[in-house]
Design a protein around this motif. Sequence first.
Motif, mmCIF file in Angstrom:
data_model
loop_
_atom_site.group_PDB
_atom_site.id
_atom_site.type_symbol
_atom_site.label_atom_id
_atom_site.label_comp_id
_atom_site.label_asym_id
_atom_site.label_seq_id
_atom_site.Cartn_x
_atom_site.Cartn_y
_atom_site.Cartn_z
ATOM 1 N N CYS A 122 0.851 -1.184 0.000
ATOM 2 C CA CYS A 122 0.000 0.000 0.000
ATOM 3 C C CYS A 122 0.894 1.243 0.000
ATOM 4 N N TYR A 123 0.696 2.116 -0.926
ATOM 5 C CA TYR A 123 1.453 3.374 -0.949
ATOM 6 C C TYR A 123 0.595 4.460 -1.587
ATOM 7 N N GLY A 124 1.060 5.692 -1.533
ATOM 8 C CA GLY A 124 0.353 6.803 -2.184
ATOM 9 C C GLY A 124 1.314 7.499 -3.124
ATOM 10 N N GLY A 136 -0.869 2.259 -4.347
ATOM 11 C CA GLY A 136 -0.583 0.872 -3.961
ATOM 12 C C GLY A 136 -0.393 -0.040 -5.156
ATOM 13 N N ASP A 137 0.007 -1.278 -4.862
ATOM 14 C CA ASP A 137 0.223 -2.266 -5.926
ATOM 15 C C ASP A 137 -1.130 -2.687 -6.497
ATOM 16 N N GLY A 138 -1.548 -2.008 -7.548
ATOM 17 C CA GLY A 138 -2.848 -2.332 -8.140
ATOM 18 C C GLY A 138 -2.756 -3.506 -9.085
ATOM 19 N N LEU A 159 4.952 -10.536 -9.091
ATOM 20 C CA LEU A 159 4.363 -10.650 -10.425
ATOM 21 C C LEU A 159 3.646 -9.349 -10.750
ATOM 22 N N LYS A 160 3.898 -8.819 -11.933
ATOM 23 C CA LYS A 160 3.161 -7.615 -12.343
ATOM 24 C C LYS A 160 2.185 -8.000 -13.450
ATOM 25 N N GLY A 161 0.903 -7.748 -13.183
ATOM 26 C CA GLY A 161 -0.130 -8.062 -14.186
ATOM 27 C C GLY A 161 -0.927 -9.299 -13.820
ATOM 28 N N PHE A 170 -9.772 1.848 -10.375
ATOM 29 C CA PHE A 170 -10.785 1.526 -11.396
ATOM 30 C C PHE A 170 -10.247 0.573 -12.458
ATOM 31 N N ALA A 171 -9.066 0.055 -12.247
ATOM 32 C CA ALA A 171 -8.416 -0.696 -13.336
ATOM 33 C C ALA A 171 -8.490 -2.210 -13.120
ATOM 34 N N ASP A 172 -7.919 -2.948 -14.079
ATOM 35 C CA ASP A 172 -8.182 -4.392 -14.155
ATOM 36 C C ASP A 172 -7.107 -5.288 -13.534
ATOM 37 N N GLY A 173 -6.017 -4.703 -13.038
ATOM 38 C CA GLY A 173 -4.972 -5.534 -12.426
ATOM 39 C C GLY A 173 -4.082 -6.229 -13.445
ATOM 40 N N ARG A 182 8.600 -3.978 -22.731
ATOM 41 C CA ARG A 182 9.439 -2.799 -22.468
ATOM 42 C C ARG A 182 10.081 -2.880 -21.079
ATOM 43 N N GLU A 183 9.273 -3.219 -20.081
ATOM 44 C CA GLU A 183 9.818 -3.292 -18.713
ATOM 45 C C GLU A 183 10.844 -4.414 -18.590
ATOM 46 N N PHE A 184 10.524 -5.570 -19.180
ATOM 47 C CA PHE A 184 11.423 -6.723 -19.086
ATOM 48 C C PHE A 184 12.812 -6.387 -19.654
ATOM 49 N N THR A 331 6.183 10.580 -7.086
ATOM 50 C CA THR A 331 6.823 10.032 -5.877
ATOM 51 C C THR A 331 6.524 8.537 -5.695
ATOM 52 N N ASP A 332 5.455 8.046 -6.319
ATOM 53 C CA ASP A 332 5.214 6.594 -6.249
ATOM 54 C C ASP A 332 6.144 5.841 -7.195
ATOM 55 N N ASN A 333 6.879 6.581 -8.022
ATOM 56 C CA ASN A 333 7.847 5.941 -8.919
ATOM 57 C C ASN A 333 9.271 6.312 -8.534
ATOM 58 N N THR A 334 9.473 6.677 -7.276
ATOM 59 C CA THR A 334 10.822 7.017 -6.815
ATOM 60 C C THR A 334 11.162 6.087 -5.658
ATOM 61 N N ILE A 341 12.728 2.633 -11.193
ATOM 62 C CA ILE A 341 11.523 1.837 -10.889
ATOM 63 C C ILE A 341 10.361 2.376 -11.716
ATOM 64 N N ASP A 342 9.485 1.490 -12.122
ATOM 65 C CA ASP A 342 8.291 1.801 -12.913
ATOM 66 C C ASP A 342 8.654 2.256 -14.322
ATOM 67 N N PHE A 343 8.558 1.315 -15.240
ATOM 68 C CA PHE A 343 8.950 1.606 -16.612
ATOM 69 C C PHE A 343 7.717 1.779 -17.487
HETATM 70 N N1 LIG Z 1 -4.129 -2.032 -15.115
HETATM 71 C C1 LIG Z 1 -4.027 -1.677 -13.847
HETATM 72 N N2 LIG Z 1 -4.721 -2.323 -12.888
HETATM 73 C C2 LIG Z 1 -4.648 -1.974 -11.601
HETATM 74 N N3 LIG Z 1 -3.913 -0.968 -11.143
HETATM 75 C C3 LIG Z 1 -3.186 -0.281 -12.032
HETATM 76 C C4 LIG Z 1 -3.205 -0.589 -13.419
HETATM 77 N N4 LIG Z 1 -2.389 0.273 -14.065
HETATM 78 C C5 LIG Z 1 -1.871 1.075 -13.120
HETATM 79 N N5 LIG Z 1 -2.354 0.751 -11.900
HETATM 80 C C6 LIG Z 1 -2.039 1.390 -10.621
HETATM 81 O O1 LIG Z 1 -2.016 2.798 -10.820
HETATM 82 C C7 LIG Z 1 -0.908 3.381 -10.116
HETATM 83 C C8 LIG Z 1 -0.006 4.142 -11.045
HETATM 84 O O2 LIG Z 1 0.332 3.307 -12.133
HETATM 85 P P1 LIG Z 1 1.765 3.207 -12.801
HETATM 86 O O3 LIG Z 1 1.544 2.921 -14.236
HETATM 87 O O4 LIG Z 1 2.616 4.326 -12.352
HETATM 88 O O5 LIG Z 1 2.351 1.936 -12.052
HETATM 89 P P2 LIG Z 1 2.544 0.455 -12.543
HETATM 90 O O6 LIG Z 1 3.280 0.437 -13.809
HETATM 91 O O7 LIG Z 1 1.275 -0.285 -12.516
HETATM 92 O O8 LIG Z 1 3.343 -0.086 -11.309
HETATM 93 P P3 LIG Z 1 4.839 -0.145 -10.837
HETATM 94 O O9 LIG Z 1 5.185 1.220 -10.329
HETATM 95 O O10 LIG Z 1 4.704 -1.130 -9.733
HETATM 96 O O11 LIG Z 1 5.670 -0.627 -11.978
HETATM 97 C C9 LIG Z 1 -0.250 2.233 -9.363
HETATM 98 O O12 LIG Z 1 -0.809 2.208 -8.105
HETATM 99 C C10 LIG Z 1 -0.653 1.038 -10.154
HETATM 100 O O13 LIG Z 1 -0.654 -0.144 -9.398
#
Ligand SMILES: Nc1ncnc2c1ncn2[C@@H]1O[C@H](COP(=O)(O)OP(=O)(O)OP(=O)(O)O)[C@@H](O)[C@H]1O
Length: 620
Positions: A122-124, A136-138, A159-161, A170-173, A182-184, A331-334, A341-343
């Motif tokens: 959980c972060y802001g 947070g880790d969405g 795991l991301k995704g 509001f997003a799909d995870g 790109r990130e890999f 700041t959530d990408n620092t 971090i965060d590509f």
């Molecule tokens: N498709 C998605 N489903 C759920 N949450 C998402 C999605 N895309 C982004 N988020 C959330 O929105 C915020 C900002 O997204 P951002 O694209 O900066 O991060 P990210 O690429 O998902 O994560 P990370 O920084 O861990 O690489 C984060 O809290 C992220 O988890």
Amino acid sequence: MAHLDTNSSDGERHTLQSLPKSNVFTQMLPADAAFPTPKDSHDTPRQTLGPRMVKSALFTYVRPDSQGEPELLAVSQRALQDIGLNEEEAETEEFKDFVSGKKILTWDASKPDEGIYPWAQCYGGYQFGQWAGQLGDGRAISLFESTNPATGTRYEIQLKGAGRTPYSRFADGRAVLRSSIREFVVSEYLNAIGIPSTRALALTLNSGSKIMRERVEPGAIVTRFAQSWIRFGTFDLQRIRGDRETLRTLADYTAEHVYGGWDKLPSKLPAGDAKDVHSQIQTGVTKDTTEAEGVEEENRYVRLYRAILRRNAETVAKWQAYGFMNGVLNTDNTSILGLSIDFGPFAFLDTFDPTYTPNHDDHMLRYSYRNQPTIIWWNLVRLGEALGELMGAGSKVDDSVFVDKGVTQDQADELVKRAEGVIDRCGDEYKAVFLAEYKRLMTVRLGLKKQKDSDFEVLMSELLDCLEAFELDFHHAFRRLSGIALEELETEEQRRDIAGRFFRADNTPRQESDSRERIGKWLEKWSARVKEDWGTGSDAEAERQSAMHAINPRFVPRSWILDEVIDRVEKKHQRDILPKIMKLALNPFQESWDVDADEEERFCGDVPKYKGMMQCSCSS
Ligand SMILES: Nc1ncnc2c1ncn2[C@@H]1O[C@H](COP(=O)(O)OP(=O)(O)OP(=O)(O)O)[C@@H](O)[C@H]1O
């Protein structure tokens, strides 16, 4: 030629089963009270684990939700090595299940009190300068930590995704294949050129999954790892919540478990010595020591702030020296550890344009190349505000009234003054550390052994001015310079001739004529400086050239290359391009790779017309 392999480890290798595993993060830090134990989370239907506001917690237990049929597209051999996994492990079904989130290897529902259950942090964060609330880790889910016995480095693997969490808003995870490729590639590349970064172990395509973005796209999972995933935004959130207790717990955890202990943090710089940023610093200061006196007192939380600041100053200096832009430095990408971090819409410069931002939506150029050092400082000031009370308390930081009740009226003025003083002094230290690292790297990139004060103006600034004025390729300039022999630069005519190497192959001589003279003059000064440092003779030349080739990469994963790789994997089903590109990305200083001579030449040659300096949107 050997590649620069800064972080790799040889030694004992493990299977997935035998890999040592831990969960220090979830053991030490407060869990989401709605699901205080793994069992509570596991017994809850997934839909109930959806987005909501979470209080006084740093994580929620949540399990991955795999989708589609997993196809393992690529594995980073360097990552296997650094984690301490056997190479053959990547061939097993178990590995595939692990990296696709199909199987939790560390928890068994029949023994709910044992093992390690996955979690989301959980972060802001402040995004584009505005407070964005709880993030947070969405779409990232951590599986476990593992300490490589050979190196002692502990990584948190995630795991991301792999599905929604309480932080998905509001997003799909999910993550699309495009952004996952790109990130890999880039996280492993940055590590290979010596820039601190979060890492990537594996890339899995969820065949058949359909992710809705501007168009329907296939989904993917990146298995990634880092010594810590804590961001500045993790601290920001506690400050905004007014949660003093969690903030202190988080700061203690960061010092003790991320930085390895309070005594590993840097001591105070003697007054007025901010320029001498390395020799004056000591470690070994004990936890309860307060340095200096009165309003200048510095307690252990100041040492923590300064450690974080120094790491970030060094990383941003490396980005500038290698022309890398993150594109969304919120700041959530620092990172608290100064990791890249965060590509998202990241890019490398093609031609040298300091105003360039790779982020299509960054109309104010907030995250442009030239702004990165300032923005990281802006983020550090937000972190300073979050840590302000702990830093400002000075030697009273452990007094029970302060710990339990907070700042008393009669303490407030001094505390604020002290915290502001720390942030001010730290600003000087940040600048000094940044400049020291930037100059150090540019010095070696230019093939010099020692730094002279005049080098900055005469060589570095003038070279960058030439690159900007004549729209020359940033990376080719350093690589091509590495291969120039001093004997090729003896006459004015020779120098004008050699200056031609800095231009695109399709430039007309007329376009180049004025610029050749200026570059020729620069080459004359450069060769004089090289002679000063290395002397003359073929041995010195060979040594200097090989030192330059080992620091100036031949391969750079530019945006156009990544776009082509994405297109070939996604639309043309050319999966074999991924291992090929990873060979280049993991060994970018080599001259050739035995992959495919034409392809290597194309990827390392001039950027195709109209494909330079592209921009990318945040949608991923
Ligand atoms: N498709 C998605 N489903 C759920 N949450 C998402 C999605 N895309 C982004 N988020 C959330 O929105 C915020 C900002 O997204 P951002 O694209 O900066 O991060 P990210 O690429 O998902 O994560 P990370 O920084 O861990 O690489 C984060 O809290 C992220 O988890």
